[in-house]
Design a protein around this motif. Sequence first.
Motif, short mmCIF file in Angstrom:
data_model
loop_
_atom_site.label_atom_id
_atom_site.label_comp_id
_atom_site.label_asym_id
_atom_site.label_seq_id
_atom_site.Cartn_x
_atom_site.Cartn_y
_atom_site.Cartn_z
N GLN A 137 14.64 -0.47 -4.70
CA GLN A 137 14.31 -0.72 -6.02
C GLN A 137 12.62 -0.11 -6.36
O GLN A 137 12.38 0.74 -7.19
CB GLN A 137 14.63 -1.96 -6.86
N ALA A 138 11.97 -0.86 -5.45
CA ALA A 138 10.38 -0.22 -5.58
C ALA A 138 10.11 0.71 -5.35
O ALA A 138 9.33 1.67 -5.99
CB ALA A 138 9.53 -1.58 -4.70
N ALA A 139 10.77 1.31 -4.25
CA ALA A 139 10.75 2.63 -3.79
C ALA A 139 11.05 3.83 -4.87
O ALA A 139 10.42 4.76 -4.95
CB ALA A 139 11.33 2.87 -2.40
N ALA A 140 12.25 3.37 -5.28
CA ALA A 140 12.65 4.35 -6.41
C ALA A 140 11.88 4.38 -7.67
O ALA A 140 11.49 5.50 -8.34
CB ALA A 140 14.25 4.09 -6.64
N ALA A 141 11.35 3.05 -7.94
CA ALA A 141 10.45 3.04 -9.31
C ALA A 141 9.19 3.79 -9.15
O ALA A 141 8.63 4.54 -9.82
CB ALA A 141 9.98 1.49 -9.47
N TYR A 142 8.52 3.68 -7.75
CA TYR A 142 7.68 4.78 -7.50
C TYR A 142 7.76 6.09 -7.46
O TYR A 142 7.02 6.97 -8.35
CB TYR A 142 6.84 4.27 -6.10
N ASP A 143 8.77 6.70 -6.88
CA ASP A 143 9.14 7.84 -6.98
C ASP A 143 9.33 8.12 -8.32
O ASP A 143 8.94 9.46 -8.76
CB ASP A 143 10.35 8.05 -6.07
N GLU A 144 10.14 7.53 -8.89
CA GLU A 144 10.35 7.75 -10.63
C GLU A 144 8.77 8.07 -11.29
O GLU A 144 8.70 9.02 -12.05
CB GLU A 144 10.92 6.83 -11.12
N SER A 145 7.97 7.04 -10.96
CA SER A 145 6.49 7.05 -11.64
C SER A 145 5.83 8.38 -11.50
O SER A 145 4.78 8.92 -12.25
CB SER A 145 5.95 5.82 -11.38
N VAL A 146 6.19 8.77 -10.38
CA VAL A 146 5.38 10.09 -10.02
C VAL A 146 6.13 11.40 -10.11
O VAL A 146 5.53 12.58 -9.69
CB VAL A 146 4.80 10.03 -8.70
N GLY A 147 7.19 11.33 -10.89
CA GLY A 147 7.86 12.52 -11.13
C GLY A 147 8.85 12.85 -10.00
O GLY A 147 9.33 14.15 -10.41
N HIS A 148 9.16 12.25 -9.01
CA HIS A 148 10.14 12.68 -7.95
C HIS A 148 11.26 12.00 -8.18
O HIS A 148 11.93 11.29 -7.38
CB HIS A 148 9.55 12.28 -6.73
N HIS A 149 11.82 12.31 -9.17
CA HIS A 149 13.28 11.92 -9.78
C HIS A 149 14.38 12.20 -8.55
O HIS A 149 15.14 11.10 -8.33
CB HIS A 149 13.76 12.48 -11.01
N GLY A 150 14.38 13.20 -8.40
CA GLY A 150 15.46 13.57 -7.07
C GLY A 150 15.32 12.99 -5.78
O GLY A 150 16.36 12.53 -5.06
N LEU A 151 14.07 12.65 -5.49
CA LEU A 151 13.75 12.03 -4.44
C LEU A 151 14.32 10.74 -4.23
O LEU A 151 14.79 10.02 -3.14
CB LEU A 151 12.29 11.95 -3.90
N ALA A 152 14.03 9.91 -5.26
CA ALA A 152 14.44 8.46 -5.41
C ALA A 152 16.13 8.50 -5.25
O ALA A 152 16.57 7.51 -4.32
CB ALA A 152 14.26 8.24 -6.88
N SER B 3 0.71 -1.10 -0.01
CA SER B 3 0.14 0.02 -0.16
C SER B 3 0.82 1.21 0.00
O SER B 3 0.42 2.44 -0.14
CB SER B 3 -1.07 0.05 1.18
N ALA B 4 2.18 1.03 0.29
CA ALA B 4 3.07 2.28 0.42
C ALA B 4 4.43 1.79 -0.01
O ALA B 4 5.31 2.02 0.78
CB ALA B 4 2.96 2.98 1.62
N PRO B 5 4.67 1.82 -1.25
CA PRO B 5 6.13 1.12 -1.71
C PRO B 5 7.11 2.23 -1.70
O PRO B 5 8.21 1.84 -1.82
CB PRO B 5 5.48 0.87 -3.34
N TRP B 6 6.85 3.36 -1.40
CA TRP B 6 7.65 4.32 -1.52
C TRP B 6 8.43 4.54 -0.10
O TRP B 6 9.29 5.36 0.23
CB TRP B 6 7.21 5.80 -1.83
N ARG B 7 7.63 3.71 0.87
CA ARG B 7 8.27 3.81 2.40
C ARG B 7 9.34 3.04 2.73
O ARG B 7 9.23 1.77 2.85
CB ARG B 7 6.92 3.78 3.39
#
Length: 129
Positions: free
Chosen positions: A103-118, A68-72
């Motif tokens: 990798q899943a967290a980075a993929a999520y961040d990338e998918s929502v446009g948070h490139h720097g956050l990943a 439910s929260a792959p970015w955490r």
Amino acid sequence: LDPYNAAALQNLADLLQKNDPKKALALLEKRQRVAASWSNDYLQISRLEWRLGEYQKALASIEKATASAPWRIELYRQRSEIEAKVGGMDAAQIVLHFARGLQAAAAYDESVGHHGLAVQKYLLERARR
């Protein structure tokens, strides 16, 4: 106490979790039947199951949290701790699962446009190790 009041069940579980984790867990499980659960809910349940020595259940709960929260990233850290307790996995498998979580967290961040956050999460996690 209204037995279907999700907020009251959550608050009571929060109060009881330190001294009576079994009762707190029962309240949270009851809450799940009347309200939607989110990553924090699954994390709290997982931690209580961990404290009670129910490692397989804790692992299942943390998997629901990561779904439910792959970015955490903290959820993947918790999963690693649980996997170490469950047994049956060597250290390399646990590290591999954690890396896949990153990798899943980075993929999520990338998918929502948070490139720097990943990248930032990766660098922070690398500094922790």
